[in-house]
Design an enzyme around this catalytic site. Structure first.
Site, short mmCIF file in Angstrom:
data_model
loop_
_atom_site.label_atom_id
_atom_site.label_comp_id
_atom_site.label_asym_id
_atom_site.label_seq_id
_atom_site.Cartn_x
_atom_site.Cartn_y
_atom_site.Cartn_z
N CYS A 1 0.85 -1.20 0.00
CA CYS A 1 0.00 0.00 0.00
C CYS A 1 0.88 1.25 0.00
O CYS A 1 1.51 1.56 -1.00
CB CYS A 1 -0.97 -0.04 1.18
SG CYS A 1 -2.35 1.12 1.03
N HIS B 1 -3.55 -5.25 0.08
CA HIS B 1 -3.07 -5.77 1.37
C HIS B 1 -3.13 -7.30 1.36
O HIS B 1 -4.13 -7.88 1.80
CB HIS B 1 -3.91 -5.22 2.52
CG HIS B 1 -3.70 -3.76 2.79
ND1 HIS B 1 -2.82 -3.30 3.75
CD2 HIS B 1 -4.24 -2.66 2.21
CE1 HIS B 1 -2.83 -1.98 3.76
NE2 HIS B 1 -3.68 -1.56 2.83
N GLU C 1 -1.84 -9.44 3.20
CA GLU C 1 -1.84 -10.09 4.52
C GLU C 1 -3.23 -10.50 4.98
O GLU C 1 -3.39 -11.42 5.79
CB GLU C 1 -1.22 -9.16 5.57
CG GLU C 1 -1.94 -7.85 5.81
CD GLU C 1 -1.48 -6.70 4.94
OE1 GLU C 1 -1.77 -5.55 5.28
OE2 GLU C 1 -0.84 -6.96 3.90
#
Length: 591
Positions: free
Chosen positions: A399, A526, A528
């Site tokens: 990001c 993102h 994750e």
């Protein structure tokens, strides 16, 4: 539908989320479909505008919901996909009831907490519990509900009252309450104290809920005498007192619960169709927990951010790194670096902090710059990125990390000295990062580009495409207001910074890679948020592989891990779990 309510007492933050997730895990391992709901008694509509210092990270769901980080635990443990309505807040409930009142749905009645708010809570839970969350689209059979905060808080009173009523509506055989409480052990005496738990359970029962299981959080296993004392004063059988002591990894928690007969208790108490055969999913969890404790080699990653004093601010990032490290059998060492400590200003004011920060950065195997907002510390992040690029150190920017990687490249390689993001310098003559048309600067909540979006690969030689299994596109979750300026793409690519992934329209830059570098990758999304213990996120996995010098070998093998790479015990007799050794990447639906 079976409902399991998880409440907490004594103090907040004792692990209700992990215990609720672990309960769901052992039920899912028994071939049941499980969903989860997290209740947060704050008046905010969602977690989108929270400071990371205030409430940890904001977890983003497929539908763009900005929710509590505990929903991330549920998704990782249970491997499910939740929606924003799985996170219920006081703000959402009051907004819903007030909207109904404005429409005249209450036919002129006086709208009150009881019955209108409490009924709205019950209706929300019953409606959301039926929404499928597994890939097979089958309706859940069990709903695990976590009530945030501690019993007795003013904020949670309407929810406790709602569930007091709900236990009769659902009927006893369909409703169960787990109460998580702290059993402190003062270092002066070493004695486990039960009084806080007794008082907490007494308060809960005074509010109309009687716990079926009392889960005791403690530093060491509960003594038998302590269990019996809690049993006597808390109106439960000794086998209904469950000990969850501190363990080496959270992978041990589902195993702890299973060992103490929690599944057998649910089978009888809720009349669940659970067989007695060995549960394969739990065997995988045991394998992971055992492997975690056998790790011999280590890998250090420098996490350069502005919220490093509070690790919950990067909860999903840390989990994604752990999943990837475990997949290659390395113990993860995270070096937290406050990005402001890398700046020249810190050198002038606190030279010791400055040199310590740079020593941490230079001694790390890989560098990660995660997402963030605000100008503080951005120059420090840019310095870290420059060092990673010039020293050929494996780097991943997520990001804002990706945006700053582009800014650094523009400043140093293209010699645009004032290149910047319009977020930090609206008047820059080289706006490398700009705000998006959708962004509404007048309102903060829900105005970002949020949720699951598709990214199309435009390069066959992309490292990221190979890490994603050679698919033509991937779908990942986003949360950002700014984007790389598409008008400058040609100039940046001409100097070696390749934008290998764009959105479906080809306008937004999603993935960037640097030529002639072991691993220099930036992603606008993102990754994750979709990382799982047995299915690590490819960008993070690539960072870990590059950091231990095995990325090239992994790609040459067709993106498959060898048994030697995935096991720390180098003896000839060792053999890893094949399902973990052959890494599973996130499923991608091709329409």
């Amino acid at each position: 539908m079976k409902y399991i309510l998880v409440t907490g007492g004594v103090i907040s933050g004792i692990g209700k989320g992990v215990i609720a997730s672990s309960v769901g895990t052992i039920l899912k391992s028994s071939n049941l479909h499980v969903t989860s709901i997290k209740i947060d008694p704050y008046i905010n509509i969602d977690a989108g505008t929270f400071s990371p210092y205030e409430h940890g990270e904001v977890f983003v769901l497929d539908d763009g919901g900005e929710v509590d980080l505990d929903l991330g635990n549920y998704e990782r443990f249970l491997d499910i996909r939740l929606t924003k309505d799985n996170n219920l807040t006081t703000g959402k409930i009051y907004q819903s009831v007030i909207n109904k009142e404005r429409k005249g749905d209450y036919l002129g009645k006086t709208v009150q907490v009881v019955p209108h708010i409490t009924e709205a809570i019950q209706e929300w839970v019953m409606r959301q519990a039926l929404i499928p969350v597994d890939e097979d689209g089958i309706e859940p059979e069990v709903c695990v509900i976590e009530l945030g905060g501690t019993v007795g808080d003013i904020e949670s009173m309407p929810f406790v009252e709602a569930f007091r009523q709900f236990q009769f509506k659902a009927r006893r055989e369909n409703f169960c309450n787990i109460h998580v409480s702290l059993v402190p052990q003062p270092s002066a005496t070493g004695e486990q104290k039960t009084k806080p738990t007794q008082n907490s359970v007494r308060e809960l029962r005074g509010l109309g809920l009687s716990p079926d299981l009392v889960v005791c959080r403690c530093s060491t296993p509960l003594d038998t005498s302590v269990k019996e004392k809690i049993s006597m004063f808390c109106h439960v059988e000794p086998q209904q007192v469950i000990c969850v002591h501190d363990v080496s990894s959270i992978y041990r928690v589902p195993l702890l619960l299973e060992e103490q007969g929690v599944v057998d208790y649910f089978r009888q108490r809720l009349d669940l169709p659970i067989g007695r055969q060995p549960r394969r999913l739990l065997m995988k969890w045991k394998e992971m927990a055992d492997r975690y404790e056998r790790l011999l080699e280590s890998c250090s990653i420098a996490l350069v951010g502005k919220y490093t004093k509070f690790s919950d601010s990067y909860a999903s990032v840390i989990k994604a790194l752990e999943h990837s490290a475990l997949a290659i059998n390395h113990r993860l060492e995270i070096k937290y670096i406050d990005s402001a400590d890398l700046e020249q200003e810190t050198l002038q004011e606190e030279p010791v902090r400055y040199h310590e920060a740079w020593q941490k950065l230079c001694s790390s195997d890989g560098i990660l710059v995660p997402g963030g907002f605000g100008v503080r510390g951005t120059e420090g992040k840019i310095q870290a990125i420059a060092w990673a690029r010039k020293q050929k150190k494996p780097f991943l920017g997520v990001c804002l990390g990706m945006q700053l990687a582009v800014v650094e490249f523009a400043r140093d390689v293209l010699d645009w000295k004032d290149a910047n993001s319009t977020e930090f310098n609206p008047k820059t003559s080289h706006p490398v990062v700009i705000d998006m048309p959708e962004h509404n600067p007048g309102q903060m909540g829900g105005t970002m580009r949020l949720g699951k979006r598709r990214t199309i690969f435009h390069s066959q030689n992309s490292v990221m495409k190979k890490l994603y299994g050679g698919h033509e596109y991937v779908e990942e979750r986003h949360r950002h207001r700014y984007e790389v300026n598409p008008e400058l793409r040609r100039e940046l690519e001409a100097r070696g910074l390749k934008f290998v992934g764009q959105d479906t329209e080809g306008e937004r830059m999603e993935i960037v890679e640097l030529e002639d570098h072991p691993y220099f990758v930036g992603v606008q999304y993102h990754p994750e948020f979709l990382s799982r213990p047995i299915k690590p996120s490819p960008p993070y996995f690539g960072l870990l592989l590059a950091s231990v010098g095995r990325l090239s070998q992994y790609i040459e093998r067709g993106c498959r891990l060898s048994p030697r790479d995935t096991y720390s015990d180098r003896s000839e007799n060792s053999s890893p779990d094949a399902e973990i050794a052959e890494l599973k990447l996130p499923m991608i639906d091709h329409e």
